[in-house]
Design an enzyme around this catalytic site. Structure first.
Site, PDB file in Angstrom:
ATOM      1  N   CYS A 106      -7.794   4.532   0.948  1.00  0.00           N
ATOM      2  CA  CYS A 106      -7.611   3.898  -0.090  1.00  0.00           C
ATOM      3  C   CYS A 106      -8.571   2.986  -0.056  1.00  0.00           C
ATOM      4  O   CYS A 106      -8.501   1.924   0.666  1.00  0.00           O
ATOM      5  CB  CYS A 106      -6.217   3.366  -0.277  1.00  0.00           C
ATOM      6  SG  CYS A 106      -6.020   2.290  -1.973  1.00  0.00           S
ATOM      7  N   CYS A 109      -6.976  -0.567  -1.676  1.00  0.00           N
ATOM      8  CA  CYS A 109      -5.911  -1.373  -1.246  1.00  0.00           C
ATOM      9  C   CYS A 109      -5.209  -0.669   0.017  1.00  0.00           C
ATOM     10  O   CYS A 109      -5.842  -0.496   0.969  1.00  0.00           O
ATOM     11  CB  CYS A 109      -4.996  -1.993  -2.341  1.00  0.00           C
ATOM     12  SG  CYS A 109      -4.228  -0.576  -3.437  1.00  0.00           S
ATOM     13  N   SER A 110      -4.173   0.155  -0.423  1.00  0.00           N
ATOM     14  CA  SER A 110      -3.491   0.684   0.558  1.00  0.00           C
ATOM     15  C   SER A 110      -2.515   1.956  -0.040  1.00  0.00           C
ATOM     16  O   SER A 110      -1.494   2.072   0.400  1.00  0.00           O
ATOM     17  CB  SER A 110      -2.561  -0.308   1.327  1.00  0.00           C
ATOM     18  OG  SER A 110      -1.876  -1.119   0.465  1.00  0.00           O
ATOM     19  N   CYS A 111      -2.957   2.405  -1.078  1.00  0.00           N
ATOM     20  CA  CYS A 111      -2.407   3.531  -1.619  1.00  0.00           C
ATOM     21  C   CYS A 111      -1.931   4.666  -0.633  1.00  0.00           C
ATOM     22  O   CYS A 111      -3.099   4.933   0.060  1.00  0.00           O
ATOM     23  CB  CYS A 111      -2.858   4.004  -2.871  1.00  0.00           C
ATOM     24  SG  CYS A 111      -3.037   2.801  -4.279  1.00  0.00           S
TER      25      CYS A 111
END
Lengths: 202, 110
Positions: A106, A109-111
């Site tokens: 991602c 961000c941090s999906c």
């Protein structure tokens, strides 16, 4: 456990005080139910993790109809095993082949596919991984100890809030006699992100 | 297969996570809105070697931005309430659970 000779004050560290303040404000406004927060935390600490994803992979390896379904509609095929996302996200399964290896990131961000892998490891959230795996995937995979043949293309999939990817690794050779539950044990978290391969005990 | 790694290093990180997921489920914001806000905070604040503490600090900052935007909680209100929790902690004898009701200022107001 403590045997201090004197009483002393309690202290809250700054982050704990800040979270408690937010919870107080939101509870007072009727926007949150602290019990529901505890239940969510308990779910992610104890019930959801890469073993969910490993069950999906092992089923796909042993059941061609399921693999087809996974390829066509991963959200439904994964939900059929009881794993559903909380954010209404769509799942897409990306299948490794001798010609193409898949890896997930991602970049913003941090999906991450929580329902099948739990919460992401720290390195997945780090800026170096997020930027470098796109620019030089082969070098990044080598740092994970994964060296692929030059003839294997590497495709990088960038997750979003709406679409999350699950890498379906190739079934390791020499596992023809293993049943589905034994295969589950071979599937690592990193194999489903694409930074590793299933592990066959030597 | 290795045991699943522990997702949080400290309880406050778990609480921050649970708060955001719960508020989303209650419909306060869409996950797209959340991811967009979090992305901006991460781009502005995250170091190259982030820890879980740094990551979940970004979650709290992003949540506070959304709460301010939606006029649910101003930064001032959050600061005042945070200070109340610190006072409550100081007023609580060691070993006892810390409750906001123990804040001496809060009791004086009543």
């Amino acid at each position: 456990m403590h045997d201090h000779p004197h009483d002393h004050d309690n202290n809250l560290d700054p982050m704990t005080a800040r979270v408690r303040a937010l919870e107080t404000i939101l509870t007072d406004k009727g926007l949150v139910d602290p019990k529901a927060i505890d239940a969510i935390v308990d779910t992610y600490e104890t019930k959801i993790g890469p073993r969910n994803g490993a069950k999906v992979i092992a089923k796909a390896w042993t059941n061609p109809d399921y693999a087809d379904w996974l390829a066509k509609d991963a959200t439904a095929a994964i939900a059929d095993l009881g794993f559903t996302g909380r954010q209404g996200e769509h799942m897409q399964a990306v299948f490794n082949t001798p010609d193409q290896h898949n890896v997930v990131v991602c970049t913003l961000c941090s999906c991450y596919p929580w329902s099948v892998l739990g919460l992401p490891p720290v390195w997945y959230k780090s800026p170096p991984y997020r930027s470098r795996v796109v620019l030089e995937p082969r070098a990044v995979l080598a740092e994970f100890g994964l060296t692929l043949p030059e003839t294997t293309k590497i495709r990088v999939w960038d997750s979003t809030a709406e679409v999350r990817y699950l890498v379906i690794p190739m079934r390791p050779e020499g596992t023809e006699n293993m049943d589905e539950s034994a295969l589950v044990d071979l599937v690592t978290r990193d194999a489903m992100i694409g930074t590793g391969l299933p592990q066959v005990a030597s | 297969m290795q045991p699943d790694p522990r997702p949080f290093d400290e309880p406050w990180q778990a609480q921050a996570f649970g708060l955001v997921v719960h508020l989303h489920e209650r419909g306060l914001f869409s996950w797209t809105e959340w991811a967009g806000t979090l992305s901006n905070v991460i781009a502005a604040e995250q170091s190259d070697t982030p820890t879980n503490a740094e990551y979940y600090r970004c979650w709290l900052t992003a949540l506070e931005q959304i709460l301010a935007q939606k006029k649910i909680a101003t930064p001032d209100l959050i600061d005042i309430t945070t200070q109340a929790w610190h006072r409550a902690a100081h007023a609580t004898p060691h070993g006892q659970p810390i409750m906001l009701e123990s804040d001496p200022k809060r009791i004086e107001v009543k």
